[in-house]
Design an enzyme around this catalytic site. Sequence first.
Site, PDB file in Angstrom:
ATOM      1  N   ASP A   1       6.199  49.542 -21.739  1.00 29.90           N
ATOM      2  CA  ASP A   1       4.934  48.826 -21.703  1.00 29.90           C
ATOM      3  C   ASP A   1       4.633  48.398 -20.269  1.00 29.90           C
ATOM      4  O   ASP A   1       5.509  47.897 -19.560  1.00 29.90           O
ATOM      5  CB  ASP A   1       5.004  47.592 -22.609  1.00 29.90           C
ATOM      6  CG  ASP A   1       3.678  46.858 -22.685  1.00 29.90           C
ATOM      7  OD1 ASP A   1       2.865  47.205 -23.550  1.00 29.90           O
ATOM      8  OD2 ASP A   1       3.468  45.939 -21.865  1.00 29.90           O
ATOM      9  N   ILE A   2       3.385  48.617 -19.826  1.00 28.13           N
ATOM     10  CA  ILE A   2       2.987  48.207 -18.478  1.00 28.13           C
ATOM     11  C   ILE A   2       2.769  46.697 -18.471  1.00 28.13           C
ATOM     12  O   ILE A   2       2.002  46.156 -19.283  1.00 28.13           O
ATOM     13  CB  ILE A   2       1.710  48.934 -18.038  1.00 28.13           C
ATOM     14  CG1 ILE A   2       1.949  50.450 -18.007  1.00 28.13           C
ATOM     15  CG2 ILE A   2       1.249  48.441 -16.668  1.00 28.13           C
ATOM     16  CD1 ILE A   2       0.732  51.262 -17.639  1.00 28.13           C
TER      17      ILE A   2
ATOM     18  N   GLU B   1      -1.416  50.417 -23.536  1.00 29.36           N
ATOM     19  CA  GLU B   1      -0.646  50.595 -22.301  1.00 29.36           C
ATOM     20  C   GLU B   1       0.820  50.905 -22.582  1.00 29.36           C
ATOM     21  O   GLU B   1       1.682  50.748 -21.713  1.00 29.36           O
ATOM     22  CB  GLU B   1      -0.745  49.340 -21.417  1.00 29.36           C
ATOM     23  CG  GLU B   1      -0.057  48.093 -21.961  1.00 29.36           C
ATOM     24  CD  GLU B   1      -0.938  47.263 -22.888  1.00 29.36           C
ATOM     25  OE1 GLU B   1      -0.673  46.061 -23.025  1.00 29.36           O
ATOM     26  OE2 GLU B   1      -1.892  47.816 -23.469  1.00 29.36           O
TER      27      GLU B   1
END
Length: 406
Positions: free
Chosen positions: A253-254, A296
């Site tokens: 996950d960003i 994301e």
Amino acid sequence: MSFSRLGAAFNAMLARLTSMKAEEIDTHRDLQVTKWKLSLKEELEERIAELALLFDVARSVNSTIELSELLTRITQLVPERLHIPDFSIMLVNGDGLLEVKSTFPEHPELEGKTLQHGEGASGRAAELQRVVYVPDVTDSSSAFARHGLLPGHDSGAVLCIPMVHMESVLGVLNFRRPEVASFAPEELELLTAVADQAATAVKNAMLHAEAVKLTMTDPLTGVPNRRHLFARLELEVARAQRFGTPVSILMVDIDHFKKLNDAAGHRAGDEALRKVCDVLHARLRKVDTLARYGGEEFMLVLSNVSKDDAFEVAEKLRRSVVEAPQLAAPTQPGGHITVSIGVATMPLDATSQDSLVDCADAALYASKRAGRNSVTSYSPGMELHPGRERGLSRPTDPASPSIAKA
């Protein structure tokens, strides 16, 4: 004997000779007619055989829309029915080069070999979009054909027929016989018809492959989408259960992605997704799968990788993102885009696909709680944390502390 009797005998003999001559003429005419009918019969049989071949080719190649299977069928059918001892199919690849895709007999070392348009007989056929026939490749006048010949095509007669669809060259069919001038004019017509059939089938297969790719690929990043991801994960889980080997997944996950979108706009967010995806993809094995999970988030499926090794892979990926100069971002904490990663492994952490994904998601949430830009391996009980979100449609209740992964 009187003259009257002699005259009568002469007249009888003349009549007999005339009758015999007439019979000879009739017999000759009958023979000519018979020969003509036999010739027509042979020609008709040849045409019927040719039509039967074209029908078989059409039926065979149009019974599948999978390109690899189609090429295999053409490669098996044409040499067998036309008595071609050496045959190959070349298709135009993404770089615009002619690439060998299938051969008869099988020559694995030839597959992948490329020629430019205009190079050798095959390249000339593609460039001119017409049949190129070289009756004798050792003839000094055929120097252009000898240059760029496929290995093994250095003798005999070579025939190259382009596969053209809507004035676009899809590839070339190559036929070779070891004997000089061994392709008859009527064969050229037949083989050209075969190439036309093949061109239509190849184009249909290409369109099908493109359609499948569009349904299985994330349009923004170009990696497999969620649908493809779970199809692949299902196969890997089944293989792991059958052979008792591990399969690990990484949930990536960003960090602070919402902050990036709010500060720099959604276009910058999209560009960040593509760049992070490129960094991750460049550091994976070919057997691994990187897919966009949603938003994301990305997921990586690592075949036959233990939990400890998966953790090391995740750490390398995390550091790669931190060290990638193209991911510098003034709007982000520390001036750089970072990722958080959760690791889970079957059968150590889970015994089913759904529980494996849930364990990886719980480990990712633990990485977020630990301050982000970190890697966490799943531990029993992580999935029970009261604030953890589950799935792509996560709650956004502001009263729940620290539940937003971004």
